[in-house]
Each structure stands twice: as structure tokens, then as C-alpha cells.
Design a protein around this motif. Structure first.
Motif, PDB file in Angstrom:
ATOM      1  N   LEU A   1       5.166   3.444  -6.237  1.00 48.95           N
ATOM      2  CA  LEU A   1       6.194   3.104  -7.220  1.00 48.95           C
ATOM      3  C   LEU A   1       6.445   4.299  -8.134  1.00 48.95           C
ATOM      4  CD1 LEU A   1       4.751  -0.377  -8.201  1.00 48.95           C
ATOM      5  CD2 LEU A   1       6.900  -0.035  -6.983  1.00 48.95           C
ATOM      6  N   TYR A   2       7.688   4.448  -8.546  1.00 49.75           N
ATOM      7  CA  TYR A   2       8.017   5.448  -9.571  1.00 49.75           C
ATOM      8  C   TYR A   2       8.974   4.765 -10.536  1.00 49.75           C
ATOM      9  CZ  TYR A   2       8.563  10.129 -11.531  1.00 49.75           C
ATOM     10  OH  TYR A   2       8.524  11.235 -12.357  1.00 49.75           O
ATOM     11  N   SER A   3       8.415   4.206 -11.603  1.00 47.59           N
ATOM     12  CA  SER A   3       9.202   3.419 -12.543  1.00 47.59           C
ATOM     13  C   SER A   3       8.524   3.428 -13.906  1.00 47.59           C
ATOM     14  CB  SER A   3       9.339   1.978 -12.047  1.00 47.59           C
ATOM     15  OG  SER A   3       9.807   1.125 -13.065  1.00 47.59           O
ATOM     16  N   ALA A   4       9.256   3.870 -14.911  1.00 44.99           N
ATOM     17  CA  ALA A   4       8.715   3.850 -16.268  1.00 44.99           C
ATOM     18  C   ALA A   4       8.428   2.425 -16.706  1.00 44.99           C
ATOM     19  CB  ALA A   4       9.685   4.536 -17.221  1.00 44.99           C
ATOM     20  N   GLY A   5       9.313   1.486 -16.313  1.00 47.41           N
ATOM     21  CA  GLY A   5       9.135   0.098 -16.709  1.00 47.41           C
ATOM     22  C   GLY A   5       7.898  -0.539 -16.120  1.00 47.41           C
ATOM     23  N   LEU A   6       7.470  -0.056 -14.944  1.00 45.22           N
ATOM     24  CA  LEU A   6       6.276  -0.587 -14.296  1.00 45.22           C
ATOM     25  C   LEU A   6       5.047   0.265 -14.559  1.00 45.22           C
ATOM     26  CD1 LEU A   6       7.868  -1.613 -10.877  1.00 45.22           C
ATOM     27  CD2 LEU A   6       7.187  -3.139 -12.730  1.00 45.22           C
ATOM     28  N   GLY A   7       5.214   1.386 -15.256  1.00 48.70           N
ATOM     29  CA  GLY A   7       4.092   2.232 -15.610  1.00 48.70           C
ATOM     30  C   GLY A   7       3.453   2.951 -14.441  1.00 48.70           C
ATOM     31  N   ARG A   8       4.247   3.277 -13.407  1.00 44.71           N
ATOM     32  CA  ARG A   8       3.713   3.962 -12.226  1.00 44.71           C
ATOM     33  C   ARG A   8       4.576   5.175 -11.903  1.00 44.71           C
ATOM     34  NH1 ARG A   8       1.251   0.270  -8.499  1.00 44.71           N
ATOM     35  NH2 ARG A   8       1.412   1.914  -6.897  1.00 44.71           N
ATOM     36  N   ARG A   9       3.919   6.263 -11.477  1.00 45.38           N
ATOM     37  CA  ARG A   9       4.635   7.475 -11.054  1.00 45.38           C
ATOM     38  C   ARG A   9       3.926   8.047  -9.821  1.00 45.38           C
ATOM     39  NH1 ARG A   9       8.385   9.111 -14.819  1.00 45.38           N
ATOM     40  NH2 ARG A   9       8.149   8.274 -16.926  1.00 45.38           N
ATOM     41  N   ASP A  10       4.090   7.357  -8.677  1.00 47.92           N
ATOM     42  CA  ASP A  10       3.451   7.773  -7.436  1.00 47.92           C
ATOM     43  C   ASP A  10       4.389   8.708  -6.672  1.00 47.92           C
ATOM     44  OD1 ASP A  10       1.471   5.897  -8.156  1.00 47.92           O
ATOM     45  OD2 ASP A  10       2.520   4.290  -7.082  1.00 47.92           O
ATOM     46  N   GLU A  11       4.627   9.880  -7.273  1.00 45.66           N
ATOM     47  CA  GLU A  11       5.679  10.752  -6.748  1.00 45.66           C
ATOM     48  C   GLU A  11       5.426  11.247  -5.328  1.00 45.66           C
ATOM     49  OE1 GLU A  11       2.855  13.189  -9.297  1.00 45.66           O
ATOM     50  OE2 GLU A  11       4.050  11.366  -9.558  1.00 45.66           O
ATOM     51  N   GLY A  12       4.187  11.260  -4.863  1.00 44.39           N
ATOM     52  CA  GLY A  12       3.895  11.782  -3.539  1.00 44.39           C
ATOM     53  C   GLY A  12       3.898  10.747  -2.434  1.00 44.39           C
ATOM     54  N   ALA A  13       4.218   9.486  -2.746  1.00 49.10           N
ATOM     55  CA  ALA A  13       4.158   8.427  -1.741  1.00 49.10           C
ATOM     56  C   ALA A  13       5.167   8.679  -0.623  1.00 49.10           C
ATOM     57  CB  ALA A  13       4.421   7.067  -2.393  1.00 49.10           C
ATOM     58  N   GLN A  14       4.790   8.314   0.596  1.00 50.59           N
ATOM     59  CA  GLN A  14       5.696   8.481   1.726  1.00 50.59           C
ATOM     60  C   GLN A  14       6.877   7.527   1.618  1.00 50.59           C
ATOM     61  OE1 GLN A  14       3.894   7.949   5.586  1.00 50.59           O
ATOM     62  NE2 GLN A  14       5.696   8.694   6.692  1.00 50.59           N
ATOM     63  N   VAL A  15       6.622   6.321   1.128  1.00 56.16           N
ATOM     64  CA  VAL A  15       7.685   5.351   0.852  1.00 56.16           C
ATOM     65  C   VAL A  15       7.664   5.100  -0.646  1.00 56.16           C
ATOM     66  CG1 VAL A  15       8.627   3.084   1.336  1.00 56.16           C
ATOM     67  CG2 VAL A  15       7.356   4.302   3.119  1.00 56.16           C
ATOM     68  N   LEU A  16       8.725   5.480  -1.323  1.00 57.00           N
ATOM     69  CA  LEU A  16       8.741   5.426  -2.786  1.00 57.00           C
ATOM     70  C   LEU A  16       9.803   4.443  -3.264  1.00 57.00           C
ATOM     71  CD1 LEU A  16       7.441   6.657  -5.299  1.00 57.00           C
ATOM     72  CD2 LEU A  16       9.246   8.401  -5.288  1.00 57.00           C
ATOM     73  N   PHE A  17       9.364   3.426  -3.998  1.00 57.18           N
ATOM     74  CA  PHE A  17      10.266   2.458  -4.620  1.00 57.18           C
ATOM     75  C   PHE A  17      10.446   2.877  -6.077  1.00 57.18           C
ATOM     76  CE2 PHE A  17       8.471   0.344  -1.021  1.00 57.18           C
ATOM     77  CZ  PHE A  17       9.480  -0.465  -0.534  1.00 57.18           C
ATOM     78  N   CYS A  18      11.687   3.073  -6.496  1.00 58.67           N
ATOM     79  CA  CYS A  18      11.879   3.669  -7.816  1.00 58.67           C
ATOM     80  C   CYS A  18      13.107   3.114  -8.510  1.00 58.67           C
ATOM     81  CB  CYS A  18      11.987   5.187  -7.692  1.00 58.67           C
ATOM     82  SG  CYS A  18      13.327   5.732  -6.633  1.00 58.67           S
ATOM     83  N   GLY A  19      13.164   3.383  -9.817  1.00 59.65           N
ATOM     84  CA  GLY A  19      14.325   3.048 -10.630  1.00 59.65           C
ATOM     85  C   GLY A  19      15.172   4.288 -10.861  1.00 59.65           C
TER      86      GLY A  19
END
Length: 541
Positions: A83-101
Motif C-alpha cells: 500500500l502507498y497511502s497517507a490515509g492508511l499510514g503505509r508507504r510500501d514503495e517497492g511492492a511489485q503490486v502497489l495499491f495507492c491513492g
């Protein structure tokens, strides 16, 4: 993977478009049709075919980000997803599949790196202007990887200010590769049936000024937020809502939503108001209590029209007049999901939206330019027998089977105190016995030949369809499905001549039933002698 037929067909159509070398495509699925599962299946199939690829799924709210991420993990527990989302408090920028806002990543392309596929959920929220966050974000991703593939998913492929998402200069999508019809999915049992009741209370927006194609918010709220109107509307809502589980009321502004909330509380029902200003924790609590039945009603302004997933909703009150077809469809769509104990959902149209935009299963996109000067245009007509709102081209009314008048009357903002006002285009025709059928080649100048099938009906009537056996992708898939359902076996012919020669292997249906599902599309129901039925949606032949 346990996908519904239309979900599988949407992905097959997308893959066929990519195989043809087409650009960014749109998949159009109604609210409640399972876009999150389609996204999850697309991600898994992409990585199965290309294990080194990276996939980015982007949308605009943390609720949708978490929902899409969770759907993939349900389908594929070991998915390399982050996840890469400020609202969810996650920044997994290196993930192969990235769910983001989009708010979190639009200017972070160097940080998150390149991707091979971008999936945009709720794609109708992308403005046409390439200088917006979405435009800059996609441009930066394409600069990093020129062969980037882009697909959008939405229930409403159009915007009030700029028309269809796949038309006009500056568009970010090239074509709609697949579209499922609301009426078809209701008929097939995937979505909840919608009904509506005429309301004696009607909101009057005569003289309310517009800007950007829709009503100016402050002027609209001033026109509709009047105490006597609110009390009358709420009294009706409470009366119709007895026995219904979860109500949503879409309002014209915060003061209006608060007034509706207070009137509902005065009638003895729990109610809260949600807006863009509601703090995150308070909003989460309200939605949780609403889902679990501790709150009967939510009044909303500017939120809940998209990305709100509470299947129990079985009453929607339309208290916000709008020229936006997309907003109308999104609001009604909150009630389409099925839930245990939910037989249907009731739409109370105080704002005259059904008459303005048409029944929800046949609405068409209209740009702001097309709307200007046509605000009094009626896009549905009332049945003289029961008052049901039906499509302008409908010849019969499902509610009472009375022949409607040939011309609609009035602009449709007046009150109506009749019985049921269906929000769907209604009216399936009678079953028509098939007394014979014939097959022939149908020549076309720019496309391969097609197979023309004509069903011969009583009184020398007939109905024809065209099967694209010699095309590729979704048209071929539809033709193969039809062939198999009519007993032709798994291996459908590749050529029209082969199909004509092999037509004797097919089983002729006992009867057919045809209804319009749009200006250029129709749904055909086939009934066979053994009681089996088959439903097929297609363009008008």
C-alpha cells in the motif's frame, strides 16, 4: 478463478484489445458488479503471464484502496502486494503490486519506480485536463516506461464537464472495451432490483443558476433547503421506509443534509450526516454503525456517491437536483448490491432525476454543451395507467401493461402522486414463439463477414441477430457463447460458411423475448423446449 460470466468477458475483451495493439481501455461495470474482483483477477493473470511485471492500482479514497488491496489478498493470499497511502499510514514503495491513492503518489514517480500496468479505479474522476494530478502522474509513468499499459474501471464513463472519457481532445482513454448493462445484471440476479415510488414532494430548481454545466451549489442549497419541503420529504421517506433496513439521503449542501438529519431524528429514527468535512475517525464510526444497523439513515453531501460499499442499503432518497448523469447513476448505484434478506431497493426521486436523465439502465452521457438549453427535456414518460416512469421508446409498462401515450407531457419537475415509479426502463416484451429460423452470410465492407440469424415469429414477423464468428476478442467470444448455448458444441466454427453448413446441429429456441437495453443495444432471452433459458445482450442488428 470463480469469475461471473460478465467479469470473465470484460477481461477477455481487455486482453483482445491489447492483442490488437489498442491504447488505454475502459471497462464499464455497474456499481455492485464486482470491480474489485475484476481488478484482482487482472493483477493475478498479469503476473502469471509476466512474473517480473509491476502493477499499480490507483484510486482516490483510502476506503477503495483498502478494499481493492483486500480483494487481491482474498483471491491470492501470497500476493506481493503493498500500500502507498497517507490515509492508511503505509508507504510500501517497492511492492511489485502497489495499491495507492492519487493524492499520495502523483508527484512520487521517482520514489515508487516504473510500472508495466496501471489500473485506475473510479476512472470517471479523472479530469480531461492533462495538467491535473492524474494527467501528470500518468505522463511521468509513461516517460519512465513508454510501453506502459493503462486500463480504467468505472460505472459511469463520462463527466458532466467533458462528456465521455474516451472521446474528445485530451482524453486519457481510447475506447470502452467492455460494458455491462444494469438491467441485464438485475435480470440475471447479480444486482438487486430497483423500484421507486412517486413522491408528492418535488424540489423546484426553476431559476437556479448553473456553472460548469451543473447548478451552483450555494444557489441550489438555498432553493431546496426550506423547512416545509424538508419536513414533507422526510415524512414521505419515513412512511416508505418502514420495514427497510438502511437509508441513504443525498442532499444539496451541509446545511440541507443537517436539516434532513434533524427531521429524520424528529420522526424517531437514528440518523447522522456525512460530508467532506467529517473527521476520518468519526466517518469510520458512522459507516460502521450504519453497516451494523445501529444507524438507520445517513444524510450525505459530496461523499458516499462513489466508493461506498454497504450492500444493506435498500432505500435511497434523491434530494440533490443535478444535471450530471454520472452523479445520478452513482447515487442510485449505492442500492444495487445484493445482501441477505434484501429483496429490492427503493428509490425516492424528489429531485426529478429519473425524468431528466432517463431510467438508470439506459442513461446516456451528455456533455455540458449538449445539456445547455435542454434543461426541460424529458428523457422518460409516465404510464397513464399507474404513473410508472418508463423509457421514451417503451411501448408497454411492466407495472400495469397499459399502452402509454405517444407523447410525454411537461418537464417533469412537478409532483406526482401516483403509484409505483420504476427507475428501470422496464418492460420486457411478451415471449414470442419461434416458428422457424434461417441462416445467411452478412457481408460488411470494413469487417469480416458475419453470420446473420433470423428468427421467424407468428404473423410473418421476424427478429434478426448478427454473430461475429470471424472476428477476434470479445465479438468472437460472444458469438462462441451463443453457438454453445444453442447446442453447437464447444468448438464453434471459425468461418461463416462452416456455420451455415453446420447449422443443423443447433437447437432452435422455443421462444424469444426481446427488450431494448439502450439506444443501440438489446437483450434477448431464449427459452428452449427443455425449460432451459439463455440471456444474450448485443448491439441492435
Amino acid at each position: 478463478m470463480d469469475l461471473r460470466p460478465y467479469q470473465r468477458a470484460s477481461l477477455d475483451a481487455l486482453h483482445a484489445a491489447w492483442a490488437r495493439g489498442d491504447g488505454a481501455g475502459l471497462i464499464v461495470l455497474p456499481t455492485g458488479a464486482g470491480k474489485s474482483l475484476v481488478i484482482a483477477a487482472l493483477v493475478r493473470e498479469t503476473l502469471a503471464a509476466n512474473p517480473a511485471h509491476r502493477v499499480l492500482v490507483v484510486t482516490h479514497t483510502r476506503e477503495l484502496i483498502a478494499q481493492n488491496h483486500g480483494e487481491l489478498l482474498n483471491l491470492w493470499p501470497g500476493a506481493p502486494a503493498g500500500l502507498y497511502s497517507a490515509g492508511l499510514g503505509r508507504r510500501d514503495e517497492g511492492a511489485q503490486v502497489l495499491f495507492c491513492g492519487i493524492q499520495s503518489v502523483w508527484n512520487r514517480v521517482p520514489e515508487i519506480g516504473p510500472f508495466d500496468l496501471v489500473v485506475v479505479d473510479e476512472a470517471h474522476l479523472i479530469p480531461r485536463d492533462a495538467e491535473t494530478r492524474y494527467g501528470r502522474f500518468l505522463a511521468a509513468l509513461k516517460a519512465a516506461r513508454p510501453d506502459l499499459r493503462v486500463v480504467g474501471l468505472t460505472a459511469t464513463p463520462y463527466r458532466l464537464d467533458s462528456g465521455r472519457l474516451d472521446e474528445g481532445p485530451g482524453r486519457l482513454f481510447d475506447a470502452i472495451v467492455y460494458e455491462a448493462n444494469v438491467g441485464d445484471l438485475i435480470y440475471q440476479g447479480y444486482l438487486a432490483p430497483l423500484i421507486s415510488k412517486a413522491t408528492a414532494t418535488a424540489l423546484d430548481v426553476t431559476g437556479v443558476p448553473r456553472r460548469g454545466g451543473d447548478y451552483i451549489p450555494s444557489a441550489l442549497e438555498a432553493a431546496v433547503n426550506q423547512d416545509w419541503i424538508t419536513r414533507a420529504a422526510v415524512e414521505e421517506m419515513v412512511g416508505y421506509g418502514q420495514g427497510r433496513r438502511a437509508w441513504l439521503a443525498f442532499c444539496a449542501g451541509l446545511a440541507h443534509a443537517t436539516a434532513v438529519r434533524d427531521a429524520i431524528r424528529a420522526e424517531g429514527h437514528t440518523c447522522e450526516t456525512l460530508s467532506g468535512e467529517t473527521p476520518k475517525r468519526a466517518r469510520d464510526r458512522m459507516v460502521r454503525d450504519f453497516r451494523e444497523g445501529r444507524i438507520r439513515c445517513l444524510t450525505s453531501v459530496g461523499v458516499l456517491a462513489t466508493g461506498f460499499n454497504v450492500p444493506q442499503v435498500d432505500l435511497v432518497a434523491l434530494l440533490r437536483p443535478t444535471q450530471s448523469t454520472g452523479l445520478y447513476v452513482q447515487q442510485v448505484g449505492r442500492a444495487l448490491r445484493r445482501a441477505p434478506g434484501k429483496s429490492d431497493a427503493l428509490i425516492l426521486d424528489y429531485a426529478g432525476l429519473v425524468r431528466m436523465h432517463g431510467p438508470v439502465d439506459i442513461v446516456t452521457a451528455r456533455s455540458a454543451a449538449a445539456i445547455r438549453g435542454r434543461e426541460s427535456e424529458v428523457r422518460a414518460k409516465a404510464c397513464p395507467g399507474c404513473g410508472a416512469l418508463i423509457a421514451l421508446n417503451a411501448s408497454t409498462c411492466e407495472a400495469c401493461w397499459v399502452e402509454p401515450e405517444s407523447e410525454p407531457e411537461g418537464p417533469g419537475h412537478e409532483a406526482a402522486a401516483d403509484d409505483a415509479h420504476p427507475i428501470l426502463s422496464a418492460a420486457l416484451a411478451d415471449w414470442q414463439p419461434v416458428v422457424g429460423w434461417s441462416f445467411a452470410a452478412h457481408a460488411r465492407s470494413a469487417l469480416p463477414d458475419a453470420l446473420a440469424v433470423v428468427f421467424h415469429l407468428p404473423e410473418r414477423r421476424s427478429h434478426g441477430i448478427v454473430l461475429d464468428l470471424e472476428q477476434v476478442g470479445y465479438p468472437r467470444e460472444k458469438a462462441v457463447q451463443w453457438w454453445r448455448q444453442h447446442g453447437g458444441g464447444r468448438d464453434a466454427p471459425m468461418r461463416v460458411a462452416e456455420a451455415i453448413a453446420g447449422r443443423h446441429a443447433l437447437t432452435r429456441p422455443e421462444a424469444i423475448q426481446v427488450r431494448a437495453s439502450g439506444r443501440l443495444t438489446e437483450t434477448i432471452h431464449y427459452r428452449f423446449g427443455d425449460g432451459r433459458t439463455f440471456t444474450d445482450s448485443r448491439r441492435v442488428a
